[in-house]
Scaffold this active site. Structure first.
Site, mmCIF file in Angstrom:
data_model
loop_
_atom_site.group_PDB
_atom_site.id
_atom_site.type_symbol
_atom_site.label_atom_id
_atom_site.label_comp_id
_atom_site.label_asym_id
_atom_site.label_seq_id
_atom_site.Cartn_x
_atom_site.Cartn_y
_atom_site.Cartn_z
ATOM 1 C CG HIS A 270 32.425 -3.762 -35.233
ATOM 2 N ND1 HIS A 270 31.757 -2.754 -34.550
ATOM 3 C CD2 HIS A 270 32.750 -4.698 -34.290
ATOM 4 C CE1 HIS A 270 31.695 -3.065 -33.269
ATOM 5 N NE2 HIS A 270 32.287 -4.235 -33.093
ATOM 6 C CB CYS B 8 34.001 -4.346 -30.081
ATOM 7 S SG CYS B 8 34.275 -5.952 -30.818
ATOM 8 C CD GLU C 20 31.169 0.881 -34.686
ATOM 9 O OE1 GLU C 20 30.552 1.918 -34.389
ATOM 10 O OE2 GLU C 20 30.604 -0.169 -35.060
#
Length: 266
Positions: A181, A162, A100
């Site tokens: 992730h 998250c 991410e």
């Protein structure tokens, strides 16, 4: 799949980090049907095998709670002052590892395990709409994809715990954080395959971070991280064009007057 440079063992990253530095690795606790959260198991696995001789790995389990997570992350940055923080979270239904790039500040509507959701729907009141990691996650994911690994790049972390934890860490660490992730299905869902890949990923991230510090180059900044909106950018462009046009007209007028002025005789 090509073999990783660092298998399930302790590796030497001395060339990338010259002195002992602390790297924080977090995973989440139980939530919903995940009574054993793989992200926390993976974090403990990374503590076991390490990230290199000169890297002190500090692991911490984050509760799936907005208030507690916010407090823990703030404490980690202020007490440990780590070189970098890596946050692991689950990507339900995914069979690939996802890197991410961006943490979002607002839009949090799902309740945590305590049934709580921030009234303001945001991580940090008054904070930027989004924050970017100093690491170029697209470049890291490309490196591993070219080696045959199931690693992809993302700019949407999902706006749950998250994403919330990631934004808080980016905020406290001035961008020195990553959110990875991890899958819940497929071959990478098993620890013996996942943990070595995470080890290699984090080492690559640390190498990129070290390159920036050695060369003095500015850290990765995505063009999308700027806060200028499209209408504002368009207005700036129009103003620039108008100024340029006005300047050209003025230059033409002056030249025209100079040509019409009668010559003088000494």
């Amino acid at each position: 799949m090509k073999s990783l440079n660092c298998r399930y063992r302790r590796c030497n990253l001395g060339s990338a980090m010259n002195k002992s530095e602390t790297v924080v690795v977090t995973g989440f606790g139980p939530f919903r049907q995940f009574l054993t959260n793989t992200s926390w198991e993976a974090a403990k696995g990374l503590k076991l095998i390490g990230l290199g001789e000169n890297v002190d790995v500090h692991v911490r389990e984050l509760p799936v709670s907005y208030l507690k997570t916010q407090k823990v992350i703030g404490e980690l940055w202020h007490t440990l002052n780590p070189k970098f923080a890596v946050h692991l979270g689950l990507a339900r239904g995914s069979s690939v590892v996802i890197l991410e790039q961006t943490g979002k500040n607002t839009g949090y509507r799902d309740r945590d395990v305590c049934g709580y959701c921030p009234e303001t729907r945001c991580c940090v009141e008054g904070g930027a709409q989004k924050l970017e990691s100093v690491i170029n996650m697209r470049a890291v994911s490309k490196h591993f994809r070219q080696a045959g690994m199931n690693v992809v790049y993302s700019r949407d972390a999902g706006r749950y715990l998250c994403d919330f934890a990631y934004y808080c860490s980016l905020y406290h660490g001035q961008g020195r954080a990553a959110l990875i992730h991890i899958p819940t299905s497929g071959t990478l869902a098993s620890a013996d395959r996942l943990v070595p890949l995470l080890q290699a990923l984090i080492q690559k991230i640390l190498e990129q971070l070290e390159e920036h510090s050695k060369t003095g180059d500015p850290p990765f900044v995505s063009m999308r991280s700027t806060e200028v909106t499209e209408p504002a950018a368009l207005l700036l462009c129009m103003n620039s064009l108008a100024s340029l046009h006005l300047g050209n007209l003025l230059e033409i007028s002056i030249k025209s007057l100079q040509q019409r002025r009668p010559s003088t005789v000494a």
